[in-house]
Structures are given as C-alpha cells and as structure tokens.
Design a protein around this motif. Sequence first.
Motif, PDB file in Angstrom:
ATOM      1  N   ASN A   1       0.855  -1.185   0.000  1.00 30.88           N
ATOM      2  CA  ASN A   1       0.000   0.000   0.000  1.00 30.88           C
ATOM      3  C   ASN A   1       0.893   1.238   0.000  1.00 30.88           C
ATOM      4  O   ASN A   1       1.642   1.458   0.956  1.00 30.88           O
ATOM      5  N   PRO A   2       0.846   2.059  -1.044  1.00 32.91           N
ATOM      6  CA  PRO A   2       1.734   3.226  -1.089  1.00 32.91           C
ATOM      7  C   PRO A   2       1.292   4.381  -0.194  1.00 32.91           C
ATOM      8  O   PRO A   2       1.997   5.386  -0.093  1.00 32.91           O
ATOM      9  N   TYR A   3       0.130   4.238   0.454  1.00 35.51           N
ATOM     10  CA  TYR A   3      -0.416   5.329   1.252  1.00 35.51           C
ATOM     11  C   TYR A   3      -0.288   5.060   2.747  1.00 35.51           C
ATOM     12  O   TYR A   3      -0.250   3.909   3.192  1.00 35.51           O
ATOM     13  N   GLU A   4      -0.250   6.147   3.510  1.00 31.85           N
ATOM     14  CA  GLU A   4      -0.307   6.079   4.965  1.00 31.85           C
ATOM     15  C   GLU A   4      -1.568   6.786   5.441  1.00 31.85           C
ATOM     16  O   GLU A   4      -2.064   7.711   4.795  1.00 31.85           O
ATOM     17  N   GLN A   5      -2.091   6.341   6.568  1.00 32.00           N
ATOM     18  CA  GLN A   5      -3.327   6.917   7.093  1.00 32.00           C
ATOM     19  C   GLN A   5      -3.054   8.271   7.738  1.00 32.00           C
ATOM     20  O   GLN A   5      -2.129   8.421   8.528  1.00 32.00           O
ATOM     21  N   GLY A   6      -3.868   9.274   7.370  1.00 26.45           N
ATOM     22  CA  GLY A   6      -3.743  10.589   7.981  1.00 26.45           C
ATOM     23  C   GLY A   6      -4.438  10.662   9.324  1.00 26.45           C
ATOM     24  O   GLY A   6      -5.071   9.698   9.779  1.00 26.45           O
ATOM     25  N   GLN A   7      -4.352  11.808   9.965  1.00 27.69           N
ATOM     26  CA  GLN A   7      -4.958  12.005  11.288  1.00 27.69           C
ATOM     27  C   GLN A   7      -5.987  13.133  11.270  1.00 27.69           C
ATOM     28  O   GLN A   7      -6.169  13.836  12.249  1.00 27.69           O
ATOM     29  N   GLY A   8      -6.660  13.293  10.138  1.00 26.39           N
ATOM     30  CA  GLY A   8      -7.637  14.367  10.000  1.00 26.39           C
ATOM     31  C   GLY A   8      -9.014  13.949  10.469  1.00 26.39           C
ATOM     32  O   GLY A   8      -9.179  13.322  11.519  1.00 26.39           O
ATOM     33  N   ASP A   9     -10.030  14.263   9.668  1.00 26.29           N
ATOM     34  CA  ASP A   9     -11.413  13.983  10.055  1.00 26.29           C
ATOM     35  C   ASP A   9     -11.670  12.479  10.178  1.00 26.29           C
ATOM     36  O   ASP A   9     -11.191  11.676   9.377  1.00 26.29           O
ATOM     37  N   ARG A  10     -12.473  12.151  11.179  1.00 25.39           N
ATOM     38  CA  ARG A  10     -12.883  10.763  11.434  1.00 25.39           C
ATOM     39  C   ARG A  10     -14.202  10.532  10.688  1.00 25.39           C
ATOM     40  O   ARG A  10     -15.202  11.215  10.948  1.00 25.39           O
ATOM     41  N   ILE A  11     -14.211   9.577   9.756  1.00 27.71           N
ATOM     42  CA  ILE A  11     -15.360   9.363   8.872  1.00 27.71           C
ATOM     43  C   ILE A  11     -15.947   7.981   9.134  1.00 27.71           C
ATOM     44  O   ILE A  11     -15.237   6.971   9.110  1.00 27.71           O
ATOM     45  N   GLN A  12     -17.254   7.943   9.389  1.00 20.67           N
ATOM     46  CA  GLN A  12     -17.960   6.680   9.605  1.00 20.67           C
ATOM     47  C   GLN A  12     -19.163   6.616   8.668  1.00 20.67           C
ATOM     48  O   GLN A  12     -19.878   7.616   8.489  1.00 20.67           O
ATOM     49  N   PHE A  13     -19.378   5.450   8.105  1.00 16.60           N
ATOM     50  CA  PHE A  13     -20.456   5.272   7.136  1.00 16.60           C
ATOM     51  C   PHE A  13     -21.655   4.588   7.771  1.00 16.60           C
ATOM     52  O   PHE A  13     -21.522   3.810   8.723  1.00 16.60           O
ATOM     53  N   LEU A  14     -22.826   4.880   7.244  1.00 19.04           N
ATOM     54  CA  LEU A  14     -24.082   4.396   7.804  1.00 19.04           C
ATOM     55  C   LEU A  14     -24.641   3.207   7.041  1.00 19.04           C
ATOM     56  O   LEU A  14     -25.649   2.628   7.456  1.00 19.04           O
ATOM     57  N   GLU A  15     -24.001   2.853   5.897  1.00 21.92           N
ATOM     58  CA  GLU A  15     -24.426   1.702   5.104  1.00 21.92           C
ATOM     59  C   GLU A  15     -23.200   0.971   4.568  1.00 21.92           C
ATOM     60  O   GLU A  15     -22.177   1.603   4.273  1.00 21.92           O
ATOM     61  N   ASN A  16     -23.313  -0.348   4.439  1.00 21.46           N
ATOM     62  CA  ASN A  16     -22.288  -1.138   3.753  1.00 21.46           C
ATOM     63  C   ASN A  16     -22.621  -1.120   2.260  1.00 21.46           C
ATOM     64  O   ASN A  16     -23.506  -1.830   1.811  1.00 21.46           O
ATOM     65  N   ASP A  17     -21.909  -0.284   1.512  1.00 27.95           N
ATOM     66  CA  ASP A  17     -22.319  -0.092   0.123  1.00 27.95           C
ATOM     67  C   ASP A  17     -21.158   0.471  -0.691  1.00 27.95           C
ATOM     68  O   ASP A  17     -20.110   0.846  -0.143  1.00 27.95           O
ATOM     69  N   PHE A  18     -21.382   0.577  -2.016  1.00 32.50           N
ATOM     70  CA  PHE A  18     -20.417   1.183  -2.931  1.00 32.50           C
ATOM     71  C   PHE A  18     -20.672   2.678  -3.103  1.00 32.50           C
ATOM     72  O   PHE A  18     -20.051   3.311  -3.961  1.00 32.50           O
ATOM     73  N   SER A  19     -21.562   3.243  -2.334  1.00 34.80           N
ATOM     74  CA  SER A  19     -21.821   4.673  -2.397  1.00 34.80           C
ATOM     75  C   SER A  19     -22.313   5.145  -1.039  1.00 34.80           C
ATOM     76  O   SER A  19     -22.685   4.342  -0.179  1.00 34.80           O
ATOM     77  N   ALA A  20     -22.313   6.462  -0.841  1.00 38.96           N
ATOM     78  CA  ALA A  20     -22.759   7.016   0.439  1.00 38.96           C
ATOM     79  C   ALA A  20     -23.348   8.397   0.231  1.00 38.96           C
ATOM     80  O   ALA A  20     -22.860   9.191  -0.591  1.00 38.96           O
ATOM     81  N   ALA A  21     -24.402   8.693   0.966  1.00 35.48           N
ATOM     82  CA  ALA A  21     -24.996  10.032   0.999  1.00 35.48           C
ATOM     83  C   ALA A  21     -24.684  10.649   2.369  1.00 35.48           C
ATOM     84  O   ALA A  21     -23.723  11.389   2.516  1.00 35.48           O
ATOM     85  N   GLU A  22     -25.494  10.314   3.397  1.00 32.74           N
ATOM     86  CA  GLU A  22     -25.242  10.817   4.746  1.00 32.74           C
ATOM     87  C   GLU A  22     -24.171   9.968   5.438  1.00 32.74           C
ATOM     88  O   GLU A  22     -24.200   8.735   5.370  1.00 32.74           O
ATOM     89  N   VAL A  23     -23.224  10.640   6.085  1.00 31.78           N
ATOM     90  CA  VAL A  23     -22.167   9.971   6.844  1.00 31.78           C
ATOM     91  C   VAL A  23     -21.957  10.728   8.153  1.00 31.78           C
ATOM     92  O   VAL A  23     -22.519  11.822   8.352  1.00 31.78           O
ATOM     93  N   LEU A  24     -21.154  10.170   9.032  1.00 33.86           N
ATOM     94  CA  LEU A  24     -20.757  10.855  10.255  1.00 33.86           C
ATOM     95  C   LEU A  24     -19.337  11.384  10.085  1.00 33.86           C
ATOM     96  O   LEU A  24     -18.399  10.619   9.850  1.00 33.86           O
ATOM     97  N   ILE A  25     -19.175  12.694  10.190  1.00 31.24           N
ATOM     98  CA  ILE A  25     -17.864  13.339  10.143  1.00 31.24           C
ATOM     99  C   ILE A  25     -17.557  13.820  11.560  1.00 31.24           C
ATOM    100  O   ILE A  25     -18.230  14.720  12.075  1.00 31.24           O
ATOM    101  N   ASN A  26     -16.587  13.175  12.209  1.00 29.00           N
ATOM    102  CA  ASN A  26     -16.261  13.486  13.605  1.00 29.00           C
ATOM    103  C   ASN A  26     -17.511  13.408  14.483  1.00 29.00           C
ATOM    104  O   ASN A  26     -17.712  14.227  15.391  1.00 29.00           O
ATOM    105  N   GLY A  27     -18.373  12.433  14.179  1.00 26.03           N
ATOM    106  CA  GLY A  27     -19.582  12.199  14.969  1.00 26.03           C
ATOM    107  C   GLY A  27     -20.783  13.013  14.558  1.00 26.03           C
ATOM    108  O   GLY A  27     -21.881  12.793  15.070  1.00 26.03           O
ATOM    109  N   GLU A  28     -20.637  13.928  13.595  1.00 30.18           N
ATOM    110  CA  GLU A  28     -21.741  14.788  13.167  1.00 30.18           C
ATOM    111  C   GLU A  28     -22.241  14.338  11.786  1.00 30.18           C
ATOM    112  O   GLU A  28     -21.445  14.161  10.862  1.00 30.18           O
ATOM    113  N   LYS A  29     -23.544  14.170  11.635  1.00 34.84           N
ATOM    114  CA  LYS A  29     -24.104  13.716  10.367  1.00 34.84           C
ATOM    115  C   LYS A  29     -24.004  14.832   9.316  1.00 34.84           C
ATOM    116  O   LYS A  29     -24.425  15.966   9.558  1.00 34.84           O
TER     117      LYS A  29
END
Length: 325
Positions: free
Chosen positions: A175-203
């Motif tokens: 993997n040529p990438y390293e994980q950053g320490q910016g916004d924490r992103i959580q998804f609300l569906e197991n899918d290939f696309s997303a509309a609403e998500v949680l960014i640092n706990g906020e929808k």
Amino acid sequence: MPNNQILTLEETRRLIEAGELLLIAASQELLDQLPAGQWLGGTIPYFMSEAGAEKNLQHLFVSRLSNLAQSAEIKSYSAQELEQMLADRPKNGFSYIAMPVFSEVHKAYAVEIGQYESLYDSPILGWITGKDLEAEDEQFPAVYHGPTASCLSNKAVMMHIELPESQYAEIEIYNPYEQGQGDRIQFLENDFSAAEVLINGEKQNFAHYCRANEIKGQLPLLANYSGALVNVDIERIEEDRVYFYGPVSTDQVYYWAKEITYSPNAFLDKMPKEKAQTAFNCISIYFNFQLNGVRLANYGGLFTFGEIAYLLLNQTLVLLYIQDK
C-alpha cells in the motif's frame, strides 16, 4: 519461455491450441477472437512488463502457468455461489479470480466474502476487469471462461491451481499510502456509495463535505483492519452522493490518506524488490503516480479496476509468490 509476456493475437492462439494453461488480459475485441482452451481471461488493456507500464490495445498480456500447476480447473460462479467458489479451491495451491467491475457478483463478493470463515484457508487473488477509459460506451467489462470461450458480464471466473506438495503460494500486498490524522469518517451503510455519513460524529452529506473541502477523489480513504491498512478509492462525486470502487463498511473508521507527492519514485522507492509470479496493480496508481513507460521492478502483470487479495482492495499492489516448503 518467460512466465509473463505481451503477445500478438496469433502467438496467443498458438499457446491455447498447444494446450497451455494461461491467464490472459486484453481488450474485448482481442479476447473475442480466442479459441476455447485452458485459459481465464478478462478485459483490461493496461499492462506492466519489462518494457514498462503501458496501455496496449493491439496485444494481449499472457501469463503462462503450465509449468507451475500440478493440476488446474477453470469454473464460473454467480453472485449466489460464493460459498461454492471458496469450497472449490485446492488444499495446496491458490486460485485466480476475475470479475467485471460493478457487476452483481463484484458487489456481492466485495460486501459478503469477509463473512466466510473459510476465506483464508487457501490463497485467492485476482482482478476486477474494466476497459479502456477512453473507449466508447458500448464496450463493457467482461470475463472469459476459456474452456468454452464464453464472454461473461455478470459472473466470476476462477482458475484453481494445485501446486506440488513441495511448494506453497503466498500473497503479499503493498500500500503506497499512509493513514492521515484528519477527520474521522464513519459510514451508515455497507455499500459502494454514500450520501449521509458521520464526520467526527456529526451527520453530514458526504458529497457536500467533499466539495466544501475541495476533495477531488485522488487520495483514498483508509481503514485499519487489524493492523492492515485497506484503501477505498472514490470513483466519482455527484450532487448528493459519492461513489466508490470498493464497499465502505459501517464497522470501520476511515481517515483520508496522508498527502503525497505523486511521482514514479514515490511508488517505486518502497516497493518489494523480489521477483513475483504475478502482480495486480490499481489503475488509479497507474495514473496518479505517472507510471506510463516506467518499469516496475521485477513484476509483470495488470493494472486493474480493483485488486483481490482475499478481500477486494483499491490502490494496492498485490503480488503472488510461489515458495518452496
């Protein structure tokens, strides 16, 4: 004869007619002209070879496996046959797999395969097939079941290879990438696309968030799967929805990858140097790291629309090694 070669249509036909066991990638136009035989095929015209990384619509990338396999079986599977797919793998060996991008079987494999306890019992690797990104829309990603010379748009094709008892298969990923320490992103569906998500706990709407932060989709999202960093690549950002080349999971926390200065050396400097049997690399890496014409160490293989190393991966180099016990 080298394991991996870029060949003409006539050269490839001769190998098939001689009964060789082959893994083949090329444009749909070329694959449609191949006779039935012991081969697995998939649409992709982006190759890695001794000549360097390239797009090649006039030739086929051919991996010759006859001298490696003690025995082999090539089968096709639907989205409802994942369990059988895993059960058919050899006890001592490995399996290549190819699936058309965004097909039903691609999405089912990506979302469901991690639920099977037997997944890691035998190595499985391969690629998600695509097409020339500059091609007309009537071209479609496909896989080919060589024994019947069948073109399939909604099935996976697997080549199960049994190795001699003195050898075993091993998969390595880079993997040529390293994980950053910016916004924490959580998804609300197991899918290939997303509309609403949680960014640092906020929808928030994820597409709106991406535009507000000038995110174009070049950097992937990263999640930590028990110590292994797994990328999810953005396909496109629409008005109210973001689409991915792999599924996001509600069980993971994602961060953007650290910023990187894209250049061939940024990719090459940290790559494993050992000679691999097969390599699958991501089409996004080909473009992002400006690899056209660049020779990638000792690897021959394909740039893909998704890589398989047990799970579906994005922007990751997958290598297969055959080791002596």
